[in-house]
Design a protein around this motif. Structure first.
Motif, PDB file in Angstrom:
ATOM      1  N   GLY A 191      20.646  85.443 -98.059  1.00 33.40           N
ATOM      2  CA  GLY A 191      21.320  85.960 -96.869  1.00 33.40           C
ATOM      3  C   GLY A 191      20.510  85.723 -95.594  1.00 33.40           C
ATOM      4  O   GLY A 191      21.050  85.844 -94.495  1.00 33.40           O
ATOM      5  N   GLU A 192      19.210  85.373 -95.745  1.00 31.44           N
ATOM      6  CA  GLU A 192      18.382  85.129 -94.557  1.00 31.44           C
ATOM      7  C   GLU A 192      18.767  83.800 -93.906  1.00 31.44           C
ATOM      8  O   GLU A 192      19.233  82.896 -94.580  1.00 31.44           O
ATOM      9  N   ARG A 193      18.439  83.719 -92.620  1.00 30.58           N
ATOM     10  CA  ARG A 193      18.537  82.438 -91.924  1.00 30.58           C
ATOM     11  C   ARG A 193      17.120  81.953 -91.638  1.00 30.58           C
ATOM     12  O   ARG A 193      16.278  82.736 -91.221  1.00 30.58           O
ATOM     13  N   MET A 194      16.859  80.698 -91.898  1.00 28.62           N
ATOM     14  CA  MET A 194      15.517  80.152 -91.672  1.00 28.62           C
ATOM     15  C   MET A 194      15.646  79.017 -90.655  1.00 28.62           C
ATOM     16  O   MET A 194      16.454  78.117 -90.826  1.00 28.62           O
ATOM     17  N   ASP A 195      14.854  79.108 -89.575  1.00 32.09           N
ATOM     18  CA  ASP A 195      14.920  78.034 -88.577  1.00 32.09           C
ATOM     19  C   ASP A 195      14.210  76.784 -89.113  1.00 32.09           C
ATOM     20  O   ASP A 195      13.351  76.893 -89.989  1.00 32.09           O
ATOM     21  N   TYR A 196      14.565  75.638 -88.616  1.00 34.40           N
ATOM     22  CA  TYR A 196      13.834  74.425 -89.012  1.00 34.40           C
ATOM     23  C   TYR A 196      13.864  73.414 -87.864  1.00 34.40           C
ATOM     24  O   TYR A 196      14.783  73.427 -87.038  1.00 34.40           O
ATOM     25  N   ASP A 197      12.846  72.580 -87.798  1.00 30.03           N
ATOM     26  CA  ASP A 197      12.851  71.456 -86.859  1.00 30.03           C
ATOM     27  C   ASP A 197      13.308  70.197 -87.574  1.00 30.03           C
ATOM     28  O   ASP A 197      13.949  69.345 -86.992  1.00 30.03           O
ATOM     29  N   VAL A 198      12.887  70.090 -88.839  1.00 29.37           N
ATOM     30  CA  VAL A 198      13.376  68.965 -89.643  1.00 29.37           C
ATOM     31  C   VAL A 198      13.554  69.477 -91.072  1.00 29.37           C
ATOM     32  O   VAL A 198      12.720  70.211 -91.599  1.00 29.37           O
ATOM     33  N   LEU A 199      14.701  69.086 -91.655  1.00 31.12           N
ATOM     34  CA  LEU A 199      15.012  69.520 -93.022  1.00 31.12           C
ATOM     35  C   LEU A 199      14.958  68.288 -93.939  1.00 31.12           C
ATOM     36  O   LEU A 199      15.678  67.308 -93.717  1.00 31.12           O
ATOM     37  N   LEU A 200      14.078  68.356 -94.927  1.00 32.58           N
ATOM     38  CA  LEU A 200      13.933  67.243 -95.869  1.00 32.58           C
ATOM     39  C   LEU A 200      14.517  67.676 -97.207  1.00 32.58           C
ATOM     40  O   LEU A 200      14.155  68.746 -97.716  1.00 32.58           O
ATOM     41  N   TRP A 201      15.400  66.871 -97.762  1.00 34.54           N
ATOM     42  CA  TRP A 201      16.099  67.282 -98.981  1.00 34.54           C
ATOM     43  C   TRP A 201      15.578  66.511-100.190  1.00 34.54           C
ATOM     44  O   TRP A 201      15.650  65.275-100.245  1.00 34.54           O
ATOM     45  N   ALA A 202      15.011  67.260-101.136  1.00 31.55           N
ATOM     46  CA  ALA A 202      14.492  66.655-102.371  1.00 31.55           C
ATOM     47  C   ALA A 202      15.046  67.447-103.554  1.00 31.55           C
ATOM     48  O   ALA A 202      14.359  67.676-104.544  1.00 31.55           O
ATOM     49  N   GLY A 203      16.304  67.869-103.409  1.00 34.88           N
ATOM     50  CA  GLY A 203      16.882  68.801-104.386  1.00 34.88           C
ATOM     51  C   GLY A 203      17.710  68.168-105.486  1.00 34.88           C
ATOM     52  O   GLY A 203      18.404  68.892-106.209  1.00 34.88           O
TER      53      GLY A 203
END
Ligand SMILES: Cc1cc2nc3c(=O)[nH]c(=O)nc-3n(C[C@H](O)[C@H](O)[C@H](O)COP(=O)(O)OP(=O)(O)OC[C@H]3O[C@@H](n4cnc5c(N)ncnc54)[C@H](O)[C@@H]3O)c2cc1C
Length: 401
Positions: A232-244
């Motif tokens: 439910g939290e929101r997390m800020d990001y400058d760049v999101l890298l996806w390795a999922g």
């Protein structure tokens, strides 16, 4: 003359091409064609270093023309658009249609976004050399912008498997605690599927390097500058890298029976269930081990599957197919690097972490360079990792030798 067409020159495809070339190609007893969309082979297992800026693209690539020298294999640099197994034909983007007697499909994987809203559009992934260089550029940009604004950049990595952990470690070394890195992993621990001790060690080493680890939470949605977590939290990001996660190649899934993640269904000799004249190997296949359990997509598995296919092509027809041992799915172990100085792994009964494991991982990479006869990368020169100058956004590397 028998025509063998191999699609994709990654770990699996290159191994098949070189091995068959040495036996059949050089003697002219078969016409072997290798099709790849790039003129170079990529050492994908080392791509996180390019993404972090601790290696150059030239360090993780090798010219296919050089690697195929004296194998008698013909290289075609073009993109595969479609495969018609009924007509035994492969369609290339340049308009060429290739006929084959035997086909080996080794087209690798694509990124799995699990249908998470906004993820595909707003993240970058380590998909090929282009993906790695795009990450490097974006990280450089956001770090520079944050430093100009007198704040820390926040890099969020979705997925704490092998790729996410290696990427986090390399970035943490490069940014030297100057910026924030968070790894978000849905499973209760990192390196899911590996022994618990390795997961704990990975968390400990990354935490020491300043990386925040969030396990047991997933990404539910991605907005322009925040991710919504399953908590439910929101997390800020400058760049999101996806390795999922990865899924198979849609071209393969369109042509052959495949599972829900676009990986072709194969038998114990890596042949398509529906078309026994077609072998499908590496990340593109839903390989199973001797107990019928799914095998994780790794370079190690791709190489082992390639070896089975080579033997099957050479001996099937001469001997009973049962004379060729089927793919066992047996793992030789796991080696993970966490930045240029730390590593962890498990080989047989031995497992652990530290510098020695990093050296083992490097030795394993070099062994592969030597196996394929690569003349660039670390087989040609020794390099030292120099800490980046994060203030200017540049990083300096020194070559010795
Ligand atoms: C950062 C990172 C670290 C990793 N670390 C490890 C590790 O330590 N150990 C390990 O075992 N595995 C590791 N892996 C996984 C491993 O890299 C893959 O499982 C492996 O590359 C799969 O080999 P492959 O031959 O199936 O596909 P790839 O090596 O991806 O090769 C596919 C080839 O097909 C070509 N291609 C794709 N589409 C087309 C098209 N339409 N037309 C023509 N050519 C095409 C591509 O250019 C490429 O040359 C790592 C992966 C990443 C991203």
């Amino acid at each position: 003359m028998r025509k063998i067409v191999i699609l994709g020159a990654g770990y699996a495809g290159l191994e098949v091409a070189r091995s068959l070339g040495r036996v059949l190609g050089r003697t002219g007893s078969a016409h072997i064609l290798l099709v790849n969309d790039k003129e170079y082979h990529v050492f994908t297992t080392e791509l996180h270093k390019v993404a972090a800026g601790t290696a150059e693209p030239a360090d993780v690539t090798a010219s296919l023309a050089d690697l195929l020298d004296e194998t008698g294999v013909e290289l075609i640099v073009d993109r595969v658009e479609g495969i018609d197994p009924e007509r035994r034909a492969v369609e290339l983007a340049g308009g060429t249609v290739l006929a084959y007697d035997r086909l080996v499909v080794a087209l690798g994987s694509t990124t799995e976004y699990w249908g998470i809203p906004g993820l595909r559009e707003r993240s970058l992934s380590l998909n090929g050399l282009e993906g790695a260089t795009a990450i490097r550029e974006r990280v450089r940009e956001v770090v520079q912008r944050a430093e100009e604004a007198g704040r820390q950049a926040h890099i969020v990595i979705g997925g704490g498997g092998l790729t996410g952990v290696e990427l986090a470690g390399e970035l943490a070394f490069r940014l030297a605690k100057g910026h924030r890195i968070t790894v978000v992993e849905l499973a209760p621990n990192l390196l899911v599927g590996q022994p618990e001790r390795l997961s704990r060690e990975a968390e400990r080493i990354l935490a020491q390097m300043g990386v925040t680890i969030r396990t047991g939470v997933g990404l539910n949605a991605v907005d322009e500058d925040t991710v919504l977590l399953s908590s439910g939290e929101r997390m800020d990001y400058d760049v999101l890298l996806w390795a999922g996660g990865v899924r198979g190649n849609p071209i393969v899934a369109k042509a052959f029976p495949a599972d829900t993640r676009d990986r072709a269904i194969v038998d114990s000799w890596m042949r398509s269930e529906a078309y026994p004249d077609v072998y499908i190997v590496g990340d593109a296949a839903a390989a199973k081990d001797a107990d019928g359990k799914p095998v994780a997509p790794t370079a190690q598995a791709a190489l082992a599957q390639a070896e089975v296919v080579v033997k099957h092509i050479l001996y099937a027809g001469v001997q009973e197919e049962q004379a060729v041992a089927p793919y066992s799915g047996r793992s030789k172990g796991v080696l993970v690097s966490i930045g240029p100085k730390q590593g962890l792994g498990k080989i047989g009964a031995f497992g652990g972490s530290g510098r020695v494991w990093k050296l083992l991982k490097d030795a394993n990479d070099i062994r592969y360079h030597l196996r394929i006869g690569a003349r660039n990368g670390r087989t040609r020169r020794r390099e030292t990792h120099a800490r980046p100058n994060t203030e200017s956004g540049r990083h300096d590397r020194a070559h010795t030798a």
